[in-house]
Design an enzyme around this catalytic site. Structure first.
Site, short mmCIF file in Angstrom:
data_model
loop_
_atom_site.label_atom_id
_atom_site.label_comp_id
_atom_site.label_asym_id
_atom_site.label_seq_id
_atom_site.Cartn_x
_atom_site.Cartn_y
_atom_site.Cartn_z
N LYS A 135 0.84 -1.25 0.25
CA LYS A 135 0.10 0.05 0.11
C LYS A 135 0.76 1.16 0.21
O LYS A 135 0.46 2.45 -0.71
CB LYS A 135 -0.92 0.14 1.15
CG LYS A 135 -2.06 -0.81 1.15
CD LYS A 135 -3.33 -0.71 2.07
CE LYS A 135 -4.40 -1.60 1.78
NZ LYS A 135 -5.42 -1.62 2.76
N LYS B 20 -12.01 -6.93 -7.05
CA LYS B 20 -12.88 -5.72 -7.66
C LYS B 20 -12.12 -4.64 -7.79
O LYS B 20 -12.46 -3.34 -8.21
CB LYS B 20 -13.63 -5.53 -6.06
CG LYS B 20 -12.88 -5.21 -4.70
CD LYS B 20 -13.70 -5.13 -3.91
CE LYS B 20 -12.95 -4.82 -2.50
NZ LYS B 20 -13.98 -4.48 -1.13
N LYS C 120 -7.45 -14.37 -10.04
CA LYS C 120 -8.57 -14.31 -9.33
C LYS C 120 -9.56 -12.87 -9.63
O LYS C 120 -9.01 -12.05 -10.07
CB LYS C 120 -8.19 -14.09 -7.85
CG LYS C 120 -9.08 -14.96 -6.61
CD LYS C 120 -8.40 -14.95 -5.49
CE LYS C 120 -9.68 -14.41 -4.46
NZ LYS C 120 -9.37 -14.32 -3.11
#
Ligand code: TRP
Length: 334
Positions: free
Chosen positions: A115, A200, A197
């Site tokens: 992040k 979102k 995978k």
């Protein structure tokens, strides 16, 4: 252990659009867990602000997530679905646990590294201590089990380390949580790249089925799903596109792969993709209708938010008081 049942805790961020992967891989399997566990599903809005948020969007998404959970079948009386920010013990315990967590441990967190690379203009202290707030979430409820994906395993590990460290100094204060190993959901892959995978955060919108996609969009995305060219419906690793569609079909119908293959014997990919699309629509449409109904009933959702915050607060406050007392913070004079 709460009220004679083991406790299960999970937190989820209300950012982004939830996908069919989130539903079939997780949510769908949570519906009946309350029979065995005292379940808490927390909308972790305090975690969300470790990344800059638009205030109106954050508020809207958090409420939408709550409605989605209820619409998908989580009974809000049997499951405690609540906002993290409504239970101040999360933030309070998090501060205390910060004082029992080493920077060396936090430096090893791979999600922090990822992040900080992604949000390099806002590497704030909250992002760094994110795992400590997560530990507080889990430990406040004396959670026995936590359903976590692979990306959260390291955070559960540090939670256990912090809890064990605390217990070794002050006695048995926290239950040491285990990863929840239960009936696992289907692992749903991207419709555009079946090696990845379904996620979102994927930029390619055709790769995902969003839970709120309308029926035409769903059918169109399935028609465009990447497959191979031999036009035979078989369930094998070397046909990852078709295998993924079979997995989706099976999760939606509760059939086995064998049954599905037999059912579509002799049919081409076109027919099969349409059938999978229609089946997924038949699963998602009722959920979407229910979300719409819930959105119209402000009072009902508000009532759930209030009642569940009170319930969560009751259990959380007990643990927090115990911790405060153990470390020598003065008791309040009433
Ligand atoms: N970090 C988790 C995620 O991004 C969300 C989360 C916050 C969580 N607190 C939790 C998950 C406690 C499980 C238990 O998915």
């Amino acid at each position: 252990m709460l009220d004679g049942k083991k406790t299960l805790f999970s937190g989820m961020q209300a950012t982004g659009n939830f996908t069919l992967g989130n539903y079939m891989g997780a949510l769908k399997n949570w519906i009946t867990l309350n029979e065995e566990y005292q379940c808490f599903y927390c909308v972790v809005d305090l975690h969300s602000i470790t990344v800059r948020q638009d205030p109106a969007e954050l508020k809207k998404n958090a409420r939408a997530l709550l409605a989605l959970y209820i619409a998908a079948g989580l009974d809000p009386v049997k499951n405690c679905i609540y906002y993290q920010s409504h239970v101040s013990a999360h933030a309070e315990l998090s501060w205390i646990l910060n004082c029992f967590t080493y920077m060396g441990e936090l430096n090893r967190m791979t999600q922090f590294k990822d992040k900080s690379a992604k949000y390099s203009d806002n590497i704030n202290a909250g992002l760094y201590t994110y795992p400590v707030l997560m530990a507080a979430d889990i430990l406040l409820f004396q959670s026995d089990v936590v359903p976590v994906g692979a990306d959260q395993k390291q955070h559960l590990e540090i939670t256990r380390d912090i809890a064990e460290r605390f217990n070794s100094i002050y006695g048995d204060v926290f239950t040491i949580p285990e990863p929840y190993i239960g009936k696992t959901g289907a692992k749903i892959m991207s419709l555009q790249d079946p090696a990845k995978k379904m996620s979102k955060s994927d930029e390619n919108i055709n790769a995902n089925i969003y839970l709120m996609d309308d029926p035409d969009t769903i059918i169109r995305k399935f028609k465009r799903a990447v497959t191979d060219s031999d036009n035979q419906i078989r369930y094998t690793e070397d046909k990852p596109g078709i295998k993924n569609l079979i997995d989706i079909y099976c999760s939606a119908t509760n059939k086995t792969a064998q049954e599905a293959v037999k059912e579509f014997d002799g049919k081409g990919y076109g027919d099969f993709k349409l059938a999978v699309g229609e089946t997924v629509v038949s699963i998602l449409k009722p959920i979407q209708d229910r979300v719409e109904e819930l959105n119209k009933d402000k009072g009902y959702i508000d009532g759930i938010i209030k009642d569940n915050a009170e319930k969560a607060n009751y259990f959380a406050a007990k643990t927090l008081r115990k911790v405060q007392k153990k470390i020598g913070l003065p008791e309040k004079i009433r």
